[in-house]
Design a protein around this motif. Structure first.
Motif, mmCIF file in Angstrom:
data_model
loop_
_atom_site.group_PDB
_atom_site.id
_atom_site.type_symbol
_atom_site.label_atom_id
_atom_site.label_comp_id
_atom_site.label_asym_id
_atom_site.label_seq_id
_atom_site.Cartn_x
_atom_site.Cartn_y
_atom_site.Cartn_z
ATOM 1 N N THR A 13 -12.372 7.118 -4.166
ATOM 2 C CA THR A 13 -12.536 7.888 -3.065
ATOM 3 C C THR A 13 -11.506 8.607 -2.441
ATOM 4 N N TYR A 14 -10.181 8.166 -2.402
ATOM 5 C CA TYR A 14 -9.011 8.888 -1.672
ATOM 6 C C TYR A 14 -9.370 8.620 -0.558
ATOM 7 N N PRO A 15 -9.320 7.395 0.115
ATOM 8 C CA PRO A 15 -9.890 7.137 1.641
ATOM 9 C C PRO A 15 -8.834 7.626 2.860
ATOM 10 N N HIS A 16 -7.800 7.899 2.202
ATOM 11 C CA HIS A 16 -6.568 8.406 3.242
ATOM 12 C C HIS A 16 -5.777 9.504 2.601
ATOM 13 N N TRP A 17 -6.559 10.514 2.110
ATOM 14 C CA TRP A 17 -5.976 11.340 1.404
ATOM 15 C C TRP A 17 -4.890 12.215 2.098
ATOM 16 N N LEU A 18 -5.256 12.639 3.495
ATOM 17 C CA LEU A 18 -4.253 13.333 4.327
ATOM 18 C C LEU A 18 -3.139 12.623 4.465
ATOM 19 N N TYR A 19 -3.096 11.345 5.012
ATOM 20 C CA TYR A 19 -2.091 10.339 5.311
ATOM 21 C C TYR A 19 -1.138 10.248 3.757
ATOM 22 N N ASP A 37 0.851 -1.377 -0.163
ATOM 23 C CA ASP A 37 -0.075 -0.083 -0.160
ATOM 24 C C ASP A 37 0.729 1.263 -0.055
ATOM 25 N N THR A 38 1.975 1.116 0.553
ATOM 26 C CA THR A 38 2.716 2.459 0.767
ATOM 27 C C THR A 38 3.212 2.812 -0.875
ATOM 28 N N PHE A 39 3.357 1.986 -1.689
ATOM 29 C CA PHE A 39 3.662 2.620 -3.117
ATOM 30 C C PHE A 39 2.628 3.397 -3.724
ATOM 31 N N TYR A 40 1.419 2.783 -3.401
ATOM 32 C CA TYR A 40 0.275 4.046 -4.167
ATOM 33 C C TYR A 40 0.132 5.072 -3.267
ATOM 34 N N THR A 41 0.229 4.878 -1.942
ATOM 35 C CA THR A 41 0.210 6.143 -1.092
ATOM 36 C C THR A 41 1.135 7.235 -1.568
ATOM 37 N N LEU A 62 -12.310 15.019 21.516
ATOM 38 C CA LEU A 62 -12.951 14.015 20.557
ATOM 39 C C LEU A 62 -13.625 14.258 19.264
ATOM 40 N N ILE A 63 -13.945 15.666 19.046
ATOM 41 C CA ILE A 63 -14.224 16.193 18.001
ATOM 42 C C ILE A 63 -13.208 16.349 17.184
ATOM 43 N N ILE A 64 -11.862 16.693 17.478
ATOM 44 C CA ILE A 64 -10.716 17.097 16.795
ATOM 45 C C ILE A 64 -10.289 15.589 16.519
ATOM 46 N N ASP A 65 -10.304 14.454 17.537
ATOM 47 C CA ASP A 65 -9.802 13.273 17.031
ATOM 48 C C ASP A 65 -10.649 12.544 15.950
ATOM 49 N N SER A 66 -11.895 12.791 16.014
ATOM 50 C CA SER A 66 -12.716 12.220 14.948
ATOM 51 C C SER A 66 -12.361 12.780 13.654
ATOM 52 N N LEU A 67 -12.095 14.185 13.568
ATOM 53 C CA LEU A 67 -12.003 15.060 12.369
ATOM 54 C C LEU A 67 -10.681 14.466 11.650
ATOM 55 N N LEU A 68 -9.685 14.149 12.552
ATOM 56 C CA LEU A 68 -8.161 13.654 11.991
ATOM 57 C C LEU A 68 -8.590 12.235 11.198
ATOM 58 N N VAL A 69 -9.297 11.472 11.897
ATOM 59 C CA VAL A 69 -9.567 10.151 11.574
ATOM 60 C C VAL A 69 -10.194 9.997 10.324
ATOM 61 N N ALA A 70 -11.348 10.969 10.165
ATOM 62 C CA ALA A 70 -11.920 11.101 8.874
ATOM 63 C C ALA A 70 -11.268 11.548 7.702
ATOM 64 N N ASN A 71 -10.192 12.024 7.961
ATOM 65 C CA ASN A 71 -9.331 12.701 6.828
ATOM 66 C C ASN A 71 -8.003 11.947 6.799
ATOM 67 N N ALA A 125 3.723 -0.521 10.012
ATOM 68 C CA ALA A 125 4.162 -0.127 8.374
ATOM 69 C C ALA A 125 3.686 1.096 8.265
ATOM 70 N N ALA A 126 4.404 1.506 7.079
ATOM 71 C CA ALA A 126 4.074 2.913 6.613
ATOM 72 C C ALA A 126 2.785 2.986 5.980
ATOM 73 N N ARG A 127 1.612 2.660 6.914
ATOM 74 C CA ARG A 127 0.339 2.807 6.268
ATOM 75 C C ARG A 127 -0.428 3.634 7.234
ATOM 76 N N ALA A 128 -1.721 3.888 6.646
ATOM 77 C CA ALA A 128 -2.469 4.964 7.614
ATOM 78 C C ALA A 128 -2.981 4.653 8.899
ATOM 79 N N GLN A 129 -3.197 3.056 8.845
ATOM 80 C CA GLN A 129 -3.383 2.369 10.193
ATOM 81 C C GLN A 129 -2.560 2.911 11.537
ATOM 82 N N LEU A 130 -1.289 2.868 11.191
ATOM 83 C CA LEU A 130 -0.222 3.187 12.083
ATOM 84 C C LEU A 130 -0.646 4.600 12.998
ATOM 85 N N VAL A 131 -0.952 5.522 12.243
ATOM 86 C CA VAL A 131 -1.473 6.839 12.891
ATOM 87 C C VAL A 131 -2.911 6.825 13.535
#
Length: 502
Positions: free
Chosen positions: A68-74, A36-40, A168-177, A135-141
């Motif tokens: 859908t760009y599901p982890h665009w920010l990462y 996944d890191t390569f396409y990331t 909690l709101i900030i945390d949720s906003l970060l996860v969503a992006n 690994a260098a994947r969004a799940q680690l964050v």
């Protein structure tokens, strides 16, 4: 004066513990990049250069696909790191995120469960069990964010202070992006606390019960902030994706073929079995008690883990916090100062030196194991063959070229600038996300010989094929090579064919 000495010892222990956690986290962080890191990297590059998210696919040769760009920010973060430090930079970032995960897990455990020794032990255990997921994947964050979410929930219930609701709101906003696929799961973490409150409203508290039921009036505030967090899905550049992504994924069949989504085979996870044996033994054969919210949380995570192997990681980072509390409260009920006594014993110079030496030896052995690891595993990814393909089409380009590749290394081809048939963005190639598209299912079918290779080639107008030498399909093509399947190039790990019109 005595109190100040104890506080200094506690601080010294925490500093030493954090240093050891950092060293251990670095030692288990992999150097070799995952698929996944390569396409990331490439998607992050696309977003940065275009300065927008157009919700379209740009890397496969299939036309008119939506993405859908599901982890665009990462993706953007990883690309910026890669742009500065290359693959070495990504490796360093993985070590840093793993270290932050360990530090956060330790500190939150100390704050929630009011112990240091057990929290340190649980942190090392958690990192060891999480090794396959680091690994260098969004799940680690998002692991870090989930731990912080649990802390904010518990502090909100404990104090009623609104600032934890804001967290909690900030945390949720970060996860969503950062990782929209797991954003709905963040709401599952609220449910054990809410369920406990409603049960407490219906039932009188029983102090002698094995299960402790707390009726916390601050749960009403928690529910309000949970509803506010649901609205954070609006604040992404992805439209309705936060609300629809998981539903569409669950409707599809892609999860039936991807190993990490398959049900977990418990016998192959001895570490989980050991943790569960300790937990059930403690609850069944001692007078240890468990809070109902912890019971709901642990049981729910076990069910999710058995349903999907990748949920083992969530069981580790959340379940071990709950198990820490159970063990801690059991120990404190028999000796309220046991943690302080252990800190006193461990903080002797001779003991500290022995512990540090042991950790250095273990860390050295783990680092020594990966001394020859490369950032890209040439047995898994077509490094040499990609060089050949790029040179092969140097003059003509990839116009009207349709290369069939297998799922497991598509992301590397994409990373090298070769248009792909499929890569590890499984959702992109399914009808749930692109109506009428069955690329993922057809790819699996031709690989398992449920679909005839000639029929498959004709359906997609394939012009070239790249296959791992270990794949069964490649062994079949080798037998019929010289018909319309011409072997153009073969190296140690991959074969490249051209489809000739007969």
């Amino acid at each position: 004066l005595e109190r100040n000495k104890k506080m200094k010892k506690n601080k010294k222990f925490e500093i030493i513990a954090i240093i050891l956690i950092i060293l251990f986290a670095i030692s288990i962080s992999p150097k070799t990049l995952q698929n996944d890191t390569f396409y990331t990297i490439k998607i992050g590059e696309l977003i940065v250069k275009n300065k927008n998210i157009d919700m379209l696919e740009h890397f496969s040769w299939h036309s008119n696909l939506k993405y859908t760009y599901p982890h665009w920010l990462y993706d953007v973060i990883i690309y910026l790191i890669y742009n500065i430090g290359g693959m070495f930079g990504i490796y360093i970032s993985t070590c840093i995120f793993a270290a932050i995960l360990g530090i956060v897990f330790f500190i939150i455990n100390v704050k929630i469960n009011k112990n240091q020794i057990l929290s340190f032990f649980m942190t090392i255990l958690a990192l060891y069990m999480l090794k396959p997921f680091i690994a260098a994947r969004a799940q680690l964050v998002t692991y870090i964010l989930f731990i912080l979410q649990i802390y904010s929930i518990e502090k909100l219930l404990e104090t009623g202070k609104k600032k934890y609701g804001i967290y909690l709101i900030i945390d949720s906003l970060l996860v969503a992006n950062l990782h929209v696929a797991v954003w709905p799961f963040s709401f599952v973490l609220y449910l054990p606390y809410i369920a406990e409150y409603f049960i407490a409203c219906l039932k009188k508290k029983e102090n002698n019960s094995k299960i402790i039921i707390n009726k916390n009036p601050n749960t009403k505030i928690l529910i309000v902030f949970m509803i506010c967090c649901i609205l954070t899905g609006i604040f992404t550049p992805l439209g309705d994706t936060p609300y629809t992504y998981l539903i569409k994924t669950m409707k599809g069949t892609t999860t039936n073929f991807i190993l990490e989504h398959m049900p977990m085979i418990l016998i192959n996870n001895i570490d989980v079995i050991c943790v569960l044996i300790v937990l059930f033994g403690l609850l069944m054969f001692t007078d240890a008690k468990i809070e109902m919210s912890d019971l709901f949380m642990i049981c729910g995570l076990i069910i999710l883990m058995l349903y999907s192997g990748r949920q083992k990681s969530i069981f580790i980072i959340i379940g071990l916090i709950c198990i820490n509390r159970i063990i801690s409260e059991f120990c404190n009920s028999h000796n309220s100062s046991i943690d302080k006594q252990l800190v006193e014993a461990i903080m002797r110079k001779s003991v500290i030196i022995i512990i540090i030496i042991c950790f250095i030896i273990v860390d050295f052995c783990l680092i020594f194991e990966k001394r020859n690891d490369q950032y890209v595993d040439e047995k898994t990814y077509p490094v040499e063959m990609s060089n050949y393909i790029l040179d092969y089409f140097k003059e003509t380009g990839f116009y009207n070229v349709r290369i069939f590749n297998e799922y497991n290394y598509g992301s590397y081809l994409l990373y090298r600038g070769i248009p792909v048939f499929i890569d590890s963005r499984a959702d992109l190639y399914s009808p749930e996300f692109n109506s009428g598209v069955n690329v993922f299912e057809d790819s699996e079918s031709v690989g398992s010989f449920e679909m005839d290779i000639d029929e498959f080639v004709e359906k997609y107008n394939i012009t070239h094929i790249i296959l791992s030498n270990q794949s069964q399909l490649n062994k079949v093509l080798k037998k019929i090579e010289g018909t319309k399947y011409k072997l153009v190039k073969e190296d140690e790990n991959f074969s490249f064919y051209k489809i000739e019109n007969l």
